[in-house]
Motif scaffolding. Structure first.
Motif, PDB file in Angstrom:
ATOM      1  N   ARG A   1     -84.554 -78.083  -8.970  1.00  0.00           N
ATOM      2  CA  ARG A   1     -85.344 -77.563 -10.088  1.00  0.00           C
ATOM      3  C   ARG A   1     -86.827 -77.650  -9.794  1.00  0.00           C
TER       4      ARG A   1
ATOM      5  N   GLU B   1     -87.194 -71.053 -23.313  1.00  0.00           N
ATOM      6  CA  GLU B   1     -86.275 -70.454 -22.353  1.00  0.00           C
ATOM      7  C   GLU B   1     -87.053 -69.499 -21.466  1.00  0.00           C
TER       8      GLU B   1
ATOM      9  N   ASP C   1     -79.812 -76.068 -18.466  1.00  0.00           N
ATOM     10  CA  ASP C   1     -79.663 -75.195 -17.297  1.00  0.00           C
ATOM     11  C   ASP C   1     -78.205 -75.155 -16.857  1.00  0.00           C
TER      12      ASP C   1
ATOM     13  N   ARG D   1     -83.369 -69.991 -17.185  1.00  0.00           N
ATOM     14  CA  ARG D   1     -83.423 -71.449 -17.223  1.00  0.00           C
ATOM     15  C   ARG D   1     -84.221 -71.917 -18.431  1.00  0.00           C
TER      16      ARG D   1
END
Lengths: 580, 398, 141, 462
Positions: free
Chosen positions: B391, D362, B44, D368
């Motif tokens: 997250r 993904e 990320d 993300r």
């Protein structure tokens, strides 16, 4: 009254019913009801062993009436009627109780659902006591076929019939055959030139001695039933044809979505914006220019115009993705240096050779961009930096807010049902879904037949479709029609009205309510009489009859009233059981 | 709704431009996300290669120019092997590294070298010629060269040149080394600053606290020495090979530039002497790696070796020539072949010098510096990103 | 559970019964106190059936047919509509709440609408309360 | 039957009124019924022991969710009872000679070892039979006996013996034979029955050989065959089916006493299920084509999982959601509303961590990486031509494309005819298709057959 011998069969439908309804309990309870000789439950009643069981029991226990508690009679009434017939019983001695679609599948409380099943089955048992054997009516089939719509689907059907030596009337509203396909230059996915193919098809249709093409024409009226229809066709110059036919194929095709409705795309405002239909015309002429007459350098193709969006049409139009790829290839050949942008939502290239076309197209320097067709659609506005327009939107695969310059924008307009679908549906007695497409008899196993026997829907009037799928459907309908023509006869419903002349008071009320003119007055005897051929068994006259002289076979007052009794008796019996 | 100026305009021509830096069917990518997901280095904040492909397809030059991602990739080839459309994402990362090298280089030479092999050949030839000429003219072979053999039979390399004492000769060469190092280093450092500017300063979305620079500094050194990131790739042998090459090369570079007077000495030291052992290690490491790479590039297999840019071959050839001339030089010297040693020495330098001058700041070798810096920068950015976003464990419903 | 009112529904074969089946195949959930009787056309549904249902103890009667203009038999649903208005008046005169009977159009594609209708109507009947017709009739006879 | 007058190279001949249909899935069934109902005889040849094909294995069909067996089994019964359909199970076409209008076909009919007329289907034989093998019908999720009925609604609903797993046949008659002892009908089971050769003559041939699913083991990084709870979509289809090994429960794959991996009703239910689209499809490394049905059946499976286990989280990893048919897009929107997580991004690899499966993907639209833990992973495997397509195509003289799908005469206007006169194709053997398209095509093929018998009466060819 002689003793009735009823057999009750409760289906598990695997777990479909058994999950929410205690089928064993239901059958146990039913055994106690008067007239019931036996009540059984089984995993799949409709399967071979299930039907076998009924047949054997009928013979072994001398059953004369059968109740099957399973799915909707719309699905399996015919199946079980056949089983009864195989056992030597009149097929109308059957009553089904719908305990899946209208019980186990829609409820969440097992006790309640079981209780409901019991009352539905009990009602069916009460009803079946009053069933009477009915004789099937067999009618001859007229070998001609009426085909409404002269597009590829209609023409394919006509030709297939013609090759089998059967006559058809091909009715086309416009002044030429070919429909949407005649407007195309290339087909997908192999990008073959189809202009010749379609014109050859038209020529073959025109040449065929078995096809009577009537252009500029609309069907005014259709009467009758499978095997024995008659209708009136009228042309724009007021010519009238009265025709007889045994089957009807509805192939009225589609209309394209009105791009002007899309407020973000400025179809009427910008001369750069055209629809896919207009582009087909351009490319057929071999000149690609925008409405200003300028040869474009930046060309954007926007998918899903009017499709997959709640503000327009919610459904997917199925063919636009492939057409859009076809256009990209055509453009690349005509304008090798132009920038081509494909703006899509999901790339739906699902048919054979289609994914391959997507791959090969992506090798041709075409920029694919993804947008969210359900949220804010791309916005087309004047380009402050150049001559053309600029398309602004959030590109989903990069998450970037971007601008795409364009001096030609092609909107891939979706397919819609024809405006005249409603009148066609009326004429031929078929139903439309909420989008205006015709409803087939069964979406899986009977994709071309309709609930009206002898009427078939093929091609894009049933749902958006490409050419091969339309052709397939057209031929499928022909298979069904050929079978009836070859057999020469067909069985028709016998659930017509019946007038008891002894009771009829001759008020003629029934004549005024019948939409089919099936009732007439027998002045000699001062009573009304029913023409069974014309009667469709709706039962309106039976309800209207003030003296109760009319009954509808298989839907008699007696049958329905006892069904209500059965339904409620079980409810109260259970209620009382509970209160005590 | 963003204003007109907020939105970026797509540029369809950019993809053609990038094809000069490497070959791939990048336009065929249909964005399944497989490459990014299969890459163990993608995380990320730094998702690649799919993101980079998308940016490339759309021609968002600015965004590409400021991206660190290409440097985080070590090209294990997993993405390309499993790509459902043979779009070759790995090769794109390679091409982007070449492209970025030219973008960091302010002189513009790098772009010339990468987009035109002729330019690169010419540059190599000129520098090589300069080396050769300066030897033949200013440092010619002693007339009585045959006497320059020591008691162990080895050539006394520092005494070969006419009119220059051995000590002075070493110092001369060392000065040359230093000069080269300063030029090369200077260029490289300014390029790195350029990279820093484009990737960090120009990115207005992150504000990196000063403390982070110190806190994450070890990453720079650690990653330079160990290539630790590469070891996260599934094919660990690639990392080992690469590490062998990198250490071998770096050892030689440091020895030559920093410790030349201790290395280039008259006497022939015993086999187990540190300098010979280090030299052999480096030679072995480089040769081993080169052998494999040449074999693989010719076979075009594995996928990472399928496409060879001109700069790849030039680099391989130059490095091979340097190593081979070094070995030959060593043999000649031990064998006491005086003239052969002298001329081989010249050739050795005529290969080595242009290789370093061109490769280190302008071409392939520059990644030696860019990679660890990129990791360092990425950690700086991550340090700020992680503080920002929380997250979620389950993905949101779209 | 016995407190739940009972609803008898008459559905026409072509539109409404198909719509109810669609609710089933689509697994839309609705109240289980509804009992369906299938007739070929809403034009077949006469006051006898409705009154019989009340006589047998139904607390509400729901009648569904094709949308106006969609009737499989052209105009049976209009006939039904006319009868319904009269019937409503008649029911009121009997001293029953006229909202105990309801006529709605459900097409073959309106499974969701059917499920919502059932829940909606069932709530309405719950509001009105249980019908006393059956009890009264039993006391009389 | 060559009542032809040869003049030059050209001759005419009558079209034989009988038809051969190869393959008895829904396409073959539909085509046979259409032809037989029009009054002509059909030989329906099926490789396995029952008709029904893949559709019989499914639980529900998209997008209407009606139960597959409910709509298919009556058709199967009709085929089984039809006086004009000669059903040949366990049979394969071995030779095709002759000409359009008069094909001479040789059929190899494997022994079923159980007399079709005598068997009463009591099941005493299977109860005692010691031989076991993975059930083909259950897609290997459960075991069946060596003497078995493929599934309860099979047509014909009679037992048959699989020689591969029969102890008696594997030991050349030295062991077992217990089924014969327990069979209550005399001479019903004949363990020495011989295969038969059948010669027939037909005027038309309909090919409806269907498909097989992509072998998920070929994509090693998904760990199918290694991790027990990575399933193919067809396996889940069997689990969900009430007639399947778990009586409709979605459970984990567990080891039975003998060490076979099977599914049992008490295997425990997953709390999270991930479905990966395009396994073996749209991939140059496997099959480059799109299998057309996987998006929709994945949505359907997601719905069914949610229906059976409402608390279970369901994730769909897709590339492009191909919901193209009537009511499909609406179905997609509905499944989204039901709380199934839709992630645009195909999973790249699966690892097993402490019995749980970790998927790395993904999430493209949210920019993300997702490392998702799931208890069960479903691979939405694509479709491939069934085995033996090549031999059959050579035998009959019909072309197949590079992927092995039969080629139609004209991709635009003749989707059922082939370059070989008298031979038509129907269903998935021509390319992946959903059920409505398959049925329509099968009927269309029947139309072609009827038309040729009825009108031409004579074939003219050079």
């Amino acid at each position: 009254m002689e003793e009735k011998r009823i057999g009750v069969y409760v289906c598990w439908c695997g777990t479909n019913i058994a999950m929410m309804v205690d089928v064993k309990d239901v059958s146990k309870e039913m055994e106690k009801l008067p007239g019931v000789v036996l009540a059984k439950n089984y995993k799949y009643m409709c399967s071979d062993p299930g039907q076998d069981m009924i047949i054997k029991d009928i013979k072994k226990y001398n059953l004369d009436r059968i109740v099957v508690a399973a799915c909707s009679p719309r699905i399996h009434e015919i199946t079980f009627r056949n089983a009864l017939e195989n056992a030597g019983l009149n097929p109308y001695m059957l009553q089904m109780a719908n305990i899946s679609e209208q019980d186990s599948w829609v409820h969440t409380d097992r006790i309640e659902a079981t209780r409901k099943a019991k009352s539905l089955v009990a009602a069916a048992i009460r009803r079946v006591i009053h069933h009477k054997p009915l004789k099937k009516r067999i009618v001859n089939v007229h070998p001609n076929t009426l085909i409404i719509g002269g597009g590829v689907a209609g023409m394919s059907a006509a030709l297939e019939l013609s090759e089998a030596g059967k006559k058809s009337f091909l009715i086309e509203k416009s002044d030429q055959l070919g429909g949407t396909a005649a407007k195309l230059k290339l087909s997908f996915p192999y990008l073959n030139d189809v202009v010749n193919d379609i014109s050859n098809l038209i020529k073959r249709v025109e040449k065929s001695e078995h096809i009577q093409v009537i252009l500029n024409a609309e069907v005014q009226e259709i009467h009758g039933f499978i095997g024995n229809f008659n209708g009136i066709v009228k042309t724009t110059d007021e010519k009238e044809y009265s025709i007889e036919f045994g089957n009807t194929i509805v192939a009225t095709g589609l209309k394209s979505f009105d791009a002007g409705k899309l407020k973000n795309y400025g179809y009427w405002k910008y001369s750069e914006v055209i629809t896919s239909i207009e582009f087909e015309l351009l490319v057929k002429q071999g000149v690609v220019v925008n409405k200003k007459g300028i040869v474009p350098e930046n060309i954007a193709i926007i998918h899903c115009a009017g499709s997959r969006n709640e503000n327009y049409n919610n459904y997917c139009s199925r063919t636009c993705c492939m057409s859009a790829l076809k256009y990209a290839n055509q453009l690349r050949n005509l304008l090798p240096d132009a920038n081509i942008f494909e703006m899509y939502a999901d790339m739906r290239t699902f048919g054979r050779g289609c994914e391959e076309l997507y791959t090969s197209t992506s090798r041709k320097g075409i920029m694919f961009l993804m947008f969210d067709q359900r949220a804010e659609l791309p916005l087309i506005k004047e380009d402050e930096r150049g001559n053309g327009v600029v398309i602004e939107f959030k590109e989903l695969l990069s998450g970037e807010e971007i601008q795409v310059p364009a001096d030609l924008v092609i909107l891939m307009v979706g397919m819609e049902a024809h405006e005249n679908a409603k009148s066609v549906s009326h004429l031929s007695g078929i139903s439309m879904d909420s989008n205006g497409f015709f409803i087939e008899k069964h979406p899986k196993l009977d994709p071309v037949a309709t609930t009206t026997d002898g009427v078939y829907v093929v091609g894009s009037c049933q749902a958006p479709k490409d050419i091969p799928d339309s052709v397939s459907q057209a031929k499928a309908a022909v298979a069904r029609i050929l079978a009836t023509i070859l057999r020469g006869t067909v069985e028709v419903e016998v659930t017509t009205a019946e007038i008891n002349a002894d009771i009829c008071c001759g008020c003629q009320f029934c004549i005024s309510v019948c939409p089919y003119g099936a009732n007439s007055f027998d002045a000699a005897n001062d009573v009304s009489v029913v023409n069974e051929v014309l009667c469709k068994g709706c039962g309106t006259c039976a309800t209207a009859c003030p003296s109760g002289a009319i009954s509808t076979k298989h839907f008699t007052d007696e049958q329905i009233l006892s069904q209500i009794e059965g339904l409620m008796a079980k409810v109260h019996e259970l209620e009382e059981l509970e209160t005590n | 709704m963003g204003g007109l100026t907020m939105n970026t305009r797509v540029n369809p021509d950019f993809e053609k431009e990038l094809q000069k830096y490497g070959k791939g069917n990048w336009n065929e990518c249909f964005h399944c996300g497989n490459c990014t997901a299969i890459c163990p280095l993608s995380e990320d904040g730094f998702l690649f290669p799919r993101n980079s492909i998308r940016t490339l397809q759309m021609g968002l030059e600015k965004k590409l120019e400021t991206s660190i991602e290409p440097w985080l990739c070590y090209y294990c080839g997993d993405c390309s092997e499993t790509c459902p459309r043979d779009a070759n994402p790995g090769e794109l990362m390679m091409a982007l590294r070449r492209y970025l090298t030219t973008r960091y280089d302010w002189t513009g030479l790098s772009k010339k070298f990468y987009t035109s092999a002729v330019w690169e050949y010419a540059a190599i030839a000129i520098i090589a010629l300069l080396v050769i000429v300066s030897f033949l003219v200013f440092l010619p072979l002693r007339p009585d060269a045959a006497l320059m053999v020591n008691e162990s039979g080895g050539v006394m390399i520092n005494s070969l040149v006419a009119g220059v004492s051995p000590d002075r000769f070493v110092t001369l060469i060392e000065y040359g080394d230093w000069l080269m190092a300063v030029i090369v280093g200077g260029l490289l450092i300014t390029n790195i600053f350029n990279m820093y500017y484009k990737t960090i300063i120009a990115d207005k979305t992150v504000k990196i606290p000063l403390s982070a620079y110190f806190k994450e500094f070890w990453q720079l050194i650690y990653n330079f020495v160990t290539q630790a990131s590469f070891s996260k790739c599934e094919k660990r042998s690639y990392w080992l090979g690469h590490l062998l090459l990198m250490t071998g090369y770096t050892i030689m570079f440091i020895i030559v530039v920093v410790f030349l007077p201790y290395f280039q000495i008259e006497e022939v030291v015993p086999v187990w002497h540190w300098q010979r052992l280090l030299g052999y290690y480096a030679t072995f490491g480089i040769l081993f790696f080169l052998g494999i790479v040449i074999f693989q590039r010719l076979r075009k297999n594995p996928i990472t070796m399928k496409f060879s840019h001109a700069s790849d071959w030039i680099f391989i050839i130059m490095l091979a020539l340097t190593t081979l001339t070094g070995i030959i030089l060593h043999i000649f010297r031990l064998a006491g072949m005086v003239e052969a040693t002298y001329y081989t020495y010249i050739i050795h330098l005529a290969v080595l010098v242009p290789m370093i001058v061109i490769e280190v700041p302008f071409s392939k070798w520059s990644h030696l510096a860019y990679r660890p810096f990129a990791i360092y920068f990425s950690k700086l950015k991550l340090a700020t990103l992680k503080e920002k976003s929380v997250r979620k464990l389950a993905p949101a419903i779209s | 559970m016995s407190k739940d009112p009972t609803i008898v529904a008459f559905l026409c074969n072509w539109c409404s019964y198909t719509g109810a089946d669609l609710a089933g195949t689509s697994r839309m959930k609705y109240n289980s106190n509804i009992r369906v009787i299938r007739v070929m056309c809403s034009g077949r549904i006469g006051p006898t059936f409705v009154l019989k249902a009340f006589r047998e103890g139904a607390d509400g009667v729901l009648i569904c047919g094709c949308h106006p203009g969609d009737c499989h038999y052209h105009e049976g649903n209009y006939k039904c509509l006319r009868r319904f208005h009269l019937l409503q008046k008649y029911v009121s005169q009997l001293g029953m709440d006229k909202d105990r009977i309801r006529l709605e159009w459900i097409s073959a594609s309106e499974g969701k609408e059917f499920a919502e209708l059932v829940n909606n109507f069932s709530n309405k009947i719950k509001e009105i309360g249980k019908s006393k017709v059956r009890k009264t009739m039993e006391e009389w006879t | 039957m060559n009542s032809s007058s040869e003049n030059g190279n050209e001759f005419h001949q009558k079209v034989h009124p009988d038809t051969l249909v190869i393959g008895a899935g829904i396409a073959g069934i539909q085509a046979s019924l259409e032809i037989a109902n029009a009054g002509y005889k059909v030989y329906l040849v099926e490789k396995s022991g029952t008709i029904g094909g893949h559709m019989a294995m499914f639980d529900k069909t998209f997008p209407t969710l009606d139960c597959a067996a409910c709509i298919l089994t009556p058709k199967m019964v009709e085929v089984g009872q039809h006086s004009r359909i000669d059903l040949l199970t366990c049979s394969e076409v071995t030779e095709v000679n002759g000409y359009p209008g008069a094909f001479k076909v040789k059929i190899h009919k494997k022994a079923r070892f159980v007399d079709q007329q005598l068997c009463i289907g009591c099941g005493s034989c299977a109860a005692k039979c010691p031989g076991k093998a993975p059930s083909e019908f259950d897609s290997g999720t459960a075991l069946r006996k060596a003497i078995y009925i493929p599934f309860p609604q099979a047509v014909p609903n009679k037992y048959l013996i699989d020689p591969e797993s029969c102890l008696y046949m594997q030991t050349d008659g030295k062991k077992c034979g217990v089924c014969v002892k327990f069979c209550p009908v005399n001479d019903c089971i004949d363990l020495h029955a011989m295969d038969e050769e059948l010669n027939i003559e037909v005027g038309n041939i309909v090919i409806a050989t269907g498909f097989k699913i992509f072998d998920a083991k070929k994509v090693a990084r998904f760990g199918y065959g290694k991790f027990p709870n990575v399933l193919t979509s067809l396996e889940l289809e069997r689990l969900i089916n009430a007639g399947g090994p778990t009586e409709g429960k979605i459970t984990f794959r567990t080891k039975d006493k003998k060490g076979n991996w099977v599914f049992k009703p008490d295997g425990g239910a997953p709390d999270s299920v991930a479905i990966i689209h395009c396994v073996g499809s749209r991939d140059e490394n496997c099959n480059a084509y799109c299998s057309k049905v996987c998006c929709m059946y994945s949505l359907k499976l997601a719905h069914l999982v949610k229906e059976k286990l409402p608390a279970t989280a369901v994730y769909e990893y897709f590339i492009d959601m191909r919901a193209f048919g009537k009511g499909y897009e609406e179905f997609y929107q509905r499944i989204k509303k039901e709380g199934v997580h839709m992630i645009r991004g195909k999973t790249a690899k699966i690892e097993e961590i402490k019995g749980s499966l970790k998927l790395r993907s993904e999430d493209i639209l949210n920019n993300r990486i997702i490392e998702q833990l799931a208890d069960m992973v479903i691979l939405a495997v694509g479709l491939e031509p069934s085995d033996g397509v090549k031999q059959l195509s050579e035998m009959i003289g019909v072309e197949i494309d590079a992927n092995g799908w039969y080629k139609e005469l004209d991709s635009l206007l003749d989707p059922v005819g082939t370059a070989r006169q008298g031979v038509t194709i129907a269903g998935v053997c021509q390319g992946p298709k959903d059920i409505p398209d398959t049925v329509a095509q099968a009927s269309a093929a029947a139309a072609r057959v009827l038309q040729s018998i009825e009108s031409l009466k004579e074939v003219e060819f050079i």
